[in-house]
Design a protein around this motif. Structure first.
Motif, short mmCIF file in Angstrom:
data_model
loop_
_atom_site.label_atom_id
_atom_site.label_comp_id
_atom_site.label_asym_id
_atom_site.label_seq_id
_atom_site.Cartn_x
_atom_site.Cartn_y
_atom_site.Cartn_z
N GLN A 93 -35.19 8.53 -62.82
CA GLN A 93 -34.68 9.57 -62.22
C GLN A 93 -33.25 10.01 -62.63
O GLN A 93 -33.14 11.24 -63.03
CB GLN A 93 -34.46 9.22 -60.49
N GLY A 125 -33.84 14.96 -58.38
CA GLY A 125 -34.42 14.20 -59.42
C GLY A 125 -35.75 15.00 -59.92
O GLY A 125 -36.14 16.12 -59.90
N TRP A 132 -35.01 9.60 -54.51
CA TRP A 132 -35.57 9.10 -55.57
C TRP A 132 -36.50 7.97 -55.78
O TRP A 132 -37.40 7.80 -56.68
CB TRP A 132 -34.34 8.60 -56.73
#
Length: 185
Positions: A93, A125, A132
């Motif tokens: 990410q 992300g 994330w």
């Protein structure tokens, strides 16, 4: 943009519409069939949700079936339970956010700042996800995987720490052999 007219025709066939916001082809088969597009981060003053867009019909359909079978939740459970996988996914990410800034045109960076979207681009992300440790869309995950060397053997310099690509992409390849799928136009 270095896309040829023939590539644009193929991409339009794959998507079923005229594409907008394309920067380049991020990954294609050895036969030259586009599979992943690199997209602009800002299209018509609106944030585009992903740096990489999967345009292959074959991959799209295979991944749609995987998602329909509930694999997103299973992967999220794996990420929650496996610390090494979690760390690799979070690193993917972070690399994605940095890569998006690195590949962004200067004019888009300036416009993003003017429009007040800078924090959004720093915190969202893969596929525009804010959390994330979750997985929003396997299509966008796999597009990022391929664009960062996931289809190559020994592509560590392009993607993840041990091999190319991403942690989620490697899971999909291991479980569903997406990397062995024959892609057509």
């Amino acid at each position: 943009m270095s896309l040829t007219e023939q590539q644009l025709v193929i991409i339009e066939q794959q998507l079923g519409r005229k594409p907008r916001g394309i920067v380049d082809i991020a990954w294609q088969t050895d036969a030259g069939v586009p599979a992943v597009l690199q997209m602009r981060s800002l299209v018509e003053d609106q944030p585009f949700p992903t740096l990489y867009w999967l345009c292959s019909k074959d991959l799209y359909q295979a991944i749609a079936e995987i998602e329909t079978a509930g694999e997103v939740k299973l992967i999220e459970q794996q990420i929650e339970q496996d610390e090494e996988l979690r760390e690799a996914h979070l690193a993917d990410q972070q690399r994605y956010v940095q890569l998006r800034w690195d590949k962004m045109a200067q004019q888009d960076r300036l416009r993003i700042d003017e429009l007040g979207f800078t924090e959004l681009f720093n915190s969202y992300g893969i596929g525009g996800i804010r959390h994330w440790d979750k997985v929003r869309c396997l299509h966008m995950q796999y597009a990022y995987h391929l664009a960062t060397g996931g289809a190559e053997k020994g592509g560590a310099e392009k993607g993840g720490p041990e091999t190319g690509g991403t942690a989620v992409g490697r899971l999909l390849d291991d479980k569903f052999a997406l990397n062995e799928l024959s892609l057509t136009i």
